[in-house]
Each structure stands twice: as structure tokens, then as C-alpha cells.
Scaffold this motif. Structure first.
Motif, PDB file in Angstrom:
ATOM      1  N   VAL A  45      38.722  59.579  -8.951  1.00  0.00           N
ATOM      2  CA  VAL A  45      38.689  58.918  -7.645  1.00  0.00           C
ATOM      3  C   VAL A  45      37.917  57.605  -7.739  1.00  0.00           C
ATOM      4  O   VAL A  45      38.393  56.548  -7.299  1.00  0.00           O
ATOM      5  CB  VAL A  45      38.056  59.844  -6.591  1.00  0.00           C
ATOM      6  CG1 VAL A  45      37.876  59.102  -5.263  1.00  0.00           C
ATOM      7  CG2 VAL A  45      38.914  61.087  -6.382  1.00  0.00           C
ATOM      8  N   TRP A  46      36.734  57.643  -8.316  1.00  0.00           N
ATOM      9  CA  TRP A  46      35.933  56.425  -8.436  1.00  0.00           C
ATOM     10  C   TRP A  46      36.536  55.455  -9.453  1.00  0.00           C
ATOM     11  O   TRP A  46      36.426  54.241  -9.294  1.00  0.00           O
ATOM     12  CB  TRP A  46      34.488  56.771  -8.810  1.00  0.00           C
ATOM     13  CG  TRP A  46      33.663  57.083  -7.605  1.00  0.00           C
ATOM     14  CD1 TRP A  46      33.415  58.316  -7.068  1.00  0.00           C
ATOM     15  CD2 TRP A  46      32.993  56.149  -6.761  1.00  0.00           C
ATOM     16  NE1 TRP A  46      32.638  58.207  -5.949  1.00  0.00           N
ATOM     17  CE2 TRP A  46      32.355  56.887  -5.746  1.00  0.00           C
ATOM     18  CE3 TRP A  46      32.866  54.755  -6.774  1.00  0.00           C
ATOM     19  CZ2 TRP A  46      31.609  56.268  -4.745  1.00  0.00           C
ATOM     20  CZ3 TRP A  46      32.112  54.146  -5.780  1.00  0.00           C
ATOM     21  CH2 TRP A  46      31.492  54.901  -4.774  1.00  0.00           C
ATOM     22  N   ARG A  47      37.182  55.977 -10.462  1.00  0.00           N
ATOM     23  CA  ARG A  47      37.834  55.101 -11.441  1.00  0.00           C
ATOM     24  C   ARG A  47      38.890  54.251 -10.752  1.00  0.00           C
ATOM     25  O   ARG A  47      39.008  53.046 -11.005  1.00  0.00           O
ATOM     26  CB  ARG A  47      38.462  55.946 -12.551  1.00  0.00           C
ATOM     27  CG  ARG A  47      38.876  55.139 -13.794  1.00  0.00           C
ATOM     28  CD  ARG A  47      39.396  56.087 -14.862  1.00  0.00           C
ATOM     29  NE  ARG A  47      38.457  57.179 -15.080  1.00  0.00           N
ATOM     30  CZ  ARG A  47      38.811  58.395 -15.489  1.00  0.00           C
ATOM     31  NH1 ARG A  47      40.087  58.680 -15.697  1.00  0.00           N
ATOM     32  NH2 ARG A  47      37.897  59.320 -15.687  1.00  0.00           N
ATOM     33  N   GLN A  48      39.664  54.874  -9.865  1.00  0.00           N
ATOM     34  CA  GLN A  48      40.681  54.122  -9.132  1.00  0.00           C
ATOM     35  C   GLN A  48      40.044  53.112  -8.189  1.00  0.00           C
ATOM     36  O   GLN A  48      40.547  51.990  -8.032  1.00  0.00           O
ATOM     37  CB  GLN A  48      41.576  55.092  -8.370  1.00  0.00           C
ATOM     38  CG  GLN A  48      42.447  55.960  -9.272  1.00  0.00           C
ATOM     39  CD  GLN A  48      43.166  57.052  -8.518  1.00  0.00           C
ATOM     40  OE1 GLN A  48      42.789  57.424  -7.403  1.00  0.00           O
ATOM     41  NE2 GLN A  48      44.228  57.589  -9.119  1.00  0.00           N
ATOM     42  N   MET A  49      38.938  53.479  -7.564  1.00  0.00           N
ATOM     43  CA  MET A  49      38.253  52.550  -6.674  1.00  0.00           C
ATOM     44  C   MET A  49      37.696  51.361  -7.450  1.00  0.00           C
ATOM     45  O   MET A  49      37.793  50.207  -7.009  1.00  0.00           O
ATOM     46  CB  MET A  49      37.122  53.280  -5.944  1.00  0.00           C
ATOM     47  CG  MET A  49      37.595  54.290  -4.917  1.00  0.00           C
ATOM     48  SD  MET A  49      36.251  55.363  -4.314  1.00  0.00           S
ATOM     49  CE  MET A  49      35.164  54.153  -3.546  1.00  0.00           C
TER      50      MET A  49
END
Length: 246
Positions: A45-49
Motif C-alpha cells: 500500500v505504501w509502496r504504491q503511495m
């Protein structure tokens, strides 16, 4: 007032505005300066953000320093979550149920699989009321095999569930518990026990019944508690892998 505090000036968090941090996060009026490396490595999730192109410069990294604003996250929960990542005592994670529940909540939400496994492992060492444990594990999609002791405790207690207890459990769980209790009574009657109590049942008997009612696979081995859920390999946060999901 609390409203004044919520709209007051932004202040750097006393513990987590870190030297060398390259990612800013704003919760309320508390500004965190932390390291994106851990979030990028551990969370899809944070990687995509973090990979998303900045929108008008609003991006919480050094290249685009406007912070990520988390409006629906509590400061207390985020502080507890960061404690796992920045714990100065390395492998020592000594915390109460409420702390691990906060950590579990954010790890589940953001798909930090290793931290979620660690939270589960630590929760398994704590004395937790059966209803609290069932509610928390269901909400965060944790392997129901770990709930067998809690299910059995609820089935074997003499008094039925109250309305206040049943509401957080949900109708499906309440009905399954009632089904298991009724099956136990019926089995006792068929075996000739005139006035059975739930203490007349061995835990193994009740476990087999609970497994059937809650669609939990039958026992396959009698090795250590976690052998059914993991390969036994520890991950980077000192926890077992493979403990999530149904």
C-alpha cells in the motif's frame, strides 16, 4: 479546547521527528519525519503511495516535501506502530493488548505482513478475554485455528451470551456458538447423561465440534502451537510467517 488543539499550529512529534528522515506524515497537528525505506519495503500500500507521481508537489518525501496527511488515523495508533519499527530494544516487544491491537489494525490496513505476523505472535502470549480476542481476530482476518481456545471457552461457559456481548461478535458468530452448544447438549443426552454440564466434555471433544461448526480443518499434527500456520522461519521483525488469513 480540543478543537483549538486540532486546528493549532503544526508541531514536530517529540519522538518521531527523526534526523535523516525522508518522509513526512501529518496526523492532526503532529508532524512525523520518518524513513520511507521501511514503509516501501514492507507495505504494498505504501509502496504504491510512494511511487505515485506527486500531485502539485503534495508528496511526503524529500523530493516533494508536503506531508502525507492521514486524517483517519489516530496519533496514538501511529505512535504504537512506529514503535515496532524503531524499537530501541531490538527483539524485545513488551506491550499490552491495546498496544498490539493498534499495531495489528494499521498493519492489516496497510498490508505490513511481517508486522501483522509479529502482532499476532505477541497477542498469542497475552491473556485476552475470549470475546475480545474473537472480535479482534475476525476483524483483521486472522487464522481461525488460533481462536479454538476462545471458541471452546465460550461454548463451555454456563451462562449464555448477553445482548451486549453478542453485538460486537455479530450474528453469524453468535449463531455458530449457539449451534456448538446445542450439539454438545444433544451429544450428552444421547450418551445418557441426565443433567449434563459443559464441564462433562473434554476439550478435545469440544474442539472437534467447534472445528466442524466454524469450518476449521481437522487436526493434522500435535506439534507446537504454530506448526500448522508457518514453516517456522522467522522474518525480519522476529515473527513467524504464514499466520494470516482464513
Amino acid at each position: 479546547s480540543s478543537q483549538d488543539r486540532s486546528v493549532g499550529r503544526v508541531i514536530n512529534h517529540k519522538d518521531y521527528y527523526l534526523r535523516g528522515g525522508d518522509m513526512s506524515v501529518l496526523i492532526g497537528n503532529h508532524l512525523y519525519r520518518i524513513h520511507s525505506f521501511f514503509f516501501y519495503r514492507e507495505s504494498l500500500v505504501w509502496r504504491q503511495m510512494l511511487d505515485a507521481p506527486p500531485n502539485g508537489g503534495e508528496h511526503g518525501t524529500a523530493d516533494a516535501p508536503s506531508p502525507f496527511t492521514l486524517d483517519d488515523v489516530k496519533n496514538e495508533d501511529f505512535e504504537r506502530f512506529l514503535w515496532v519499527i524503531y524499537n530501541p530494544q531490538y527483539s524485545v516487544y513488551d506491550a499490552p493488548f491495546e498496544t498490539w491491537l493498534s499495531i495489528l489494525r494499521l498493519a492489516h490496513r496497510w498490508s505490513f505482513c511481517n508486522i501483522k505476523d509479529l502482532a499476532i505472535r505477541e497477542l498469542e502470549t497475552l491473556p485476552i478475554e475470549p470475546i475480545e480476542k474473537i472480535v479482534a481476530y475476525h476483524e483483521h482476518n486472522i487464522n481461525k485455528t488460533l481462536l479454538l481456545p476462545a471458541y471452546i471457552a465460550m461454548c463451555k461457559r454456563e451462562k449464555p451470551l448477553t445482548l451486549a456481548e453478542g453485538m460486537p461478535l455479530g450474528m453469524e458468530t453468535v449463531l455458530r456458538l449457539a449451534d456448538a452448544r446445542e450439539r454438545a447438549r444433544q451429544q450428552a443426552a444421547e450418551s445418557g447423561i441426565r443433567s449434563p454440564t459443559f464441564d462433562d466434555f473434554e476439550d478435545e471433544q469440544m474442539e472437534d465440534m467447534v472445528r466442524e461448526v466454524f469450518s476449521i480443518p481437522p487436526r493434522q499434527m500435535s506439534a507446537g502451537r504454530h506448526s500448522r500456520h508457518s514453516s517456522g522461519a522467522f522474518n525480519g521483525f522476529g515473527s513467524f510467517s504464514g499466520m494470516n488469513g482464513f
